[in-house]
Design a protein around this motif. Structure first.
Motif, PDB file in Angstrom:
ATOM      1  N   LEU A  11      29.946  47.661  48.769  1.00 28.14           N
ATOM      2  CA  LEU A  11      31.379  47.506  49.322  1.00 28.14           C
ATOM      3  C   LEU A  11      31.944  49.021  49.560  1.00 28.14           C
ATOM      4  O   LEU A  11      31.534  49.902  48.545  1.00 28.14           O
ATOM      5  CB  LEU A  11      32.212  46.681  48.418  1.00 28.14           C
ATOM      6  N   GLY A  12      32.664  49.300  50.279  1.00 30.84           N
ATOM      7  CA  GLY A  12      33.222  50.451  50.651  1.00 30.84           C
ATOM      8  C   GLY A  12      34.365  50.660  49.791  1.00 30.84           C
ATOM      9  O   GLY A  12      34.729  49.853  49.013  1.00 30.84           O
ATOM     10  N   PRO A  13      35.051  51.875  49.699  1.00 28.79           N
ATOM     11  CA  PRO A  13      36.283  52.160  48.815  1.00 28.79           C
ATOM     12  C   PRO A  13      37.237  51.065  48.894  1.00 28.79           C
ATOM     13  O   PRO A  13      37.664  50.857  49.863  1.00 28.79           O
ATOM     14  CB  PRO A  13      36.606  53.558  49.374  1.00 28.79           C
ATOM     15  N   SER A  14      37.579  50.688  47.799  1.00 30.11           N
ATOM     16  CA  SER A  14      38.811  49.552  47.604  1.00 30.11           C
ATOM     17  C   SER A  14      38.564  48.435  48.503  1.00 30.11           C
ATOM     18  O   SER A  14      39.561  47.706  48.784  1.00 30.11           O
ATOM     19  CB  SER A  14      40.083  50.288  47.905  1.00 30.11           C
ATOM     20  N   ALA A  15      37.296  48.093  48.834  1.00 27.92           N
ATOM     21  CA  ALA A  15      37.165  46.980  49.754  1.00 27.92           C
ATOM     22  C   ALA A  15      36.705  45.774  48.969  1.00 27.92           C
ATOM     23  O   ALA A  15      36.455  45.597  47.720  1.00 27.92           O
ATOM     24  CB  ALA A  15      35.864  47.354  50.626  1.00 27.92           C
ATOM     25  N   THR A  16      36.879  44.430  49.394  1.00 27.29           N
ATOM     26  CA  THR A  16      36.469  43.317  48.881  1.00 27.29           C
ATOM     27  C   THR A  16      35.642  42.419  49.857  1.00 27.29           C
ATOM     28  O   THR A  16      35.945  42.459  51.227  1.00 27.29           O
ATOM     29  CB  THR A  16      37.980  42.187  48.962  1.00 27.29           C
ATOM     30  N   GLY A  17      34.867  41.757  49.324  1.00 21.65           N
ATOM     31  CA  GLY A  17      33.787  41.124  50.307  1.00 21.65           C
ATOM     32  C   GLY A  17      33.437  39.844  49.478  1.00 21.65           C
ATOM     33  O   GLY A  17      33.748  39.552  48.665  1.00 21.65           O
ATOM     34  N   ARG A  18      33.241  38.660  50.524  1.00 22.78           N
ATOM     35  CA  ARG A  18      32.685  37.439  49.796  1.00 22.78           C
ATOM     36  C   ARG A  18      31.288  37.089  50.263  1.00 22.78           C
ATOM     37  O   ARG A  18      31.134  37.069  51.502  1.00 22.78           O
ATOM     38  CB  ARG A  18      33.813  36.354  50.574  1.00 22.78           C
ATOM     39  N   TRP A  19      30.786  36.575  49.390  1.00 20.49           N
ATOM     40  CA  TRP A  19      29.313  35.875  49.630  1.00 20.49           C
ATOM     41  C   TRP A  19      29.293  34.603  48.956  1.00 20.49           C
ATOM     42  O   TRP A  19      29.978  34.098  48.348  1.00 20.49           O
ATOM     43  CB  TRP A  19      28.438  36.733  48.688  1.00 20.49           C
ATOM     44  N   TYR A  20      28.181  34.038  49.462  1.00 20.94           N
ATOM     45  CA  TYR A  20      27.894  32.329  49.073  1.00 20.94           C
ATOM     46  C   TYR A  20      26.389  32.330  49.026  1.00 20.94           C
ATOM     47  O   TYR A  20      25.576  33.054  49.589  1.00 20.94           O
ATOM     48  CB  TYR A  20      28.449  31.542  50.017  1.00 20.94           C
ATOM     49  N   THR A  21      26.133  31.481  48.159  1.00 27.17           N
ATOM     50  CA  THR A  21      24.745  31.029  47.749  1.00 27.17           C
ATOM     51  C   THR A  21      24.588  29.652  47.362  1.00 27.17           C
ATOM     52  O   THR A  21      25.657  28.994  46.636  1.00 27.17           O
ATOM     53  CB  THR A  21      24.084  31.901  46.229  1.00 27.17           C
ATOM     54  N   TRP A  22      23.592  28.804  48.253  1.00 28.23           N
ATOM     55  CA  TRP A  22      23.913  27.444  48.261  1.00 28.23           C
ATOM     56  C   TRP A  22      22.599  26.818  47.692  1.00 28.23           C
ATOM     57  O   TRP A  22      21.693  27.492  47.780  1.00 28.23           O
ATOM     58  CB  TRP A  22      24.333  26.905  49.486  1.00 28.23           C
ATOM     59  N   GLY A  23      22.662  25.693  47.458  1.00 29.34           N
ATOM     60  CA  GLY A  23      21.320  24.804  47.060  1.00 29.34           C
ATOM     61  C   GLY A  23      21.333  24.663  45.761  1.00 29.34           C
ATOM     62  O   GLY A  23      20.161  24.091  45.262  1.00 29.34           O
ATOM     63  N   LYS A  67      35.111  42.765  44.363  1.00 27.38           N
ATOM     64  CA  LYS A  67      36.377  43.781  44.625  1.00 27.38           C
ATOM     65  C   LYS A  67      35.697  44.866  43.838  1.00 27.38           C
ATOM     66  O   LYS A  67      35.733  45.008  42.975  1.00 27.38           O
ATOM     67  CB  LYS A  67      37.675  43.309  44.130  1.00 27.38           C
ATOM     68  N   ASN A  68      35.761  45.983  45.319  1.00 24.43           N
ATOM     69  CA  ASN A  68      35.503  47.473  44.377  1.00 24.43           C
ATOM     70  C   ASN A  68      36.717  47.939  43.922  1.00 24.43           C
ATOM     71  O   ASN A  68      37.821  48.277  44.911  1.00 24.43           O
ATOM     72  CB  ASN A  68      34.619  48.283  45.626  1.00 24.43           C
ATOM     73  N   LEU A  69      36.883  48.359  42.865  1.00 24.07           N
ATOM     74  CA  LEU A  69      38.195  49.010  42.236  1.00 24.07           C
ATOM     75  C   LEU A  69      38.061  50.541  42.227  1.00 24.07           C
ATOM     76  O   LEU A  69      38.984  51.182  41.639  1.00 24.07           O
ATOM     77  CB  LEU A  69      38.219  48.468  40.774  1.00 24.07           C
ATOM     78  N   THR A  70      37.251  51.018  42.920  1.00 28.21           N
ATOM     79  CA  THR A  70      36.979  52.644  42.890  1.00 28.21           C
ATOM     80  C   THR A  70      37.169  52.914  44.276  1.00 28.21           C
ATOM     81  O   THR A  70      37.491  52.309  45.326  1.00 28.21           O
ATOM     82  CB  THR A  70      35.790  52.871  42.388  1.00 28.21           C
TER      83      THR A  70
END
Length: 84
Positions: A11-23, A67-70
């Protein structure tokens, strides 16, 4: 107990990302934690939230928001522990 690394993320600076894992079997209780792997001065700081969704009678999907807090790019591993 079963443990492992499910995926790696960045994640870049102060970025938020969403991932998923299934099964995943719905009868399992899975604990998720994110382990920073970025070398930095000071500790890399991330926060995460996990939501589970029943995909069908035999599978669950975990949605993981990180969420990247830096102010620097952070890399991390998404680790899991199957508790039951």
């Amino acid at each position: 107990m079963r443990t492992g690394v499910q995926f790696q993320g960045s994640l870049g600076p102060s970025a938020t990302g969403r991932w998923y894992t299934w099964g995943w079997p719905p009868s399992w209780h899975v604990a998720w934690y994110m382990m920073p792997t970025s070398p930095q001065s000071g500790a890399p700081q991330i926060d995460w939230d996990v939501a589970v969704e029943r995909a069908n009678a035999s599978q669950s999907t975990y949605w993981i928001t990180v969420k990247n807090l830096t102010s620097k790019t952070v890399t991390f591993e998404a680790r899991f522990a199957v508790l039951s």
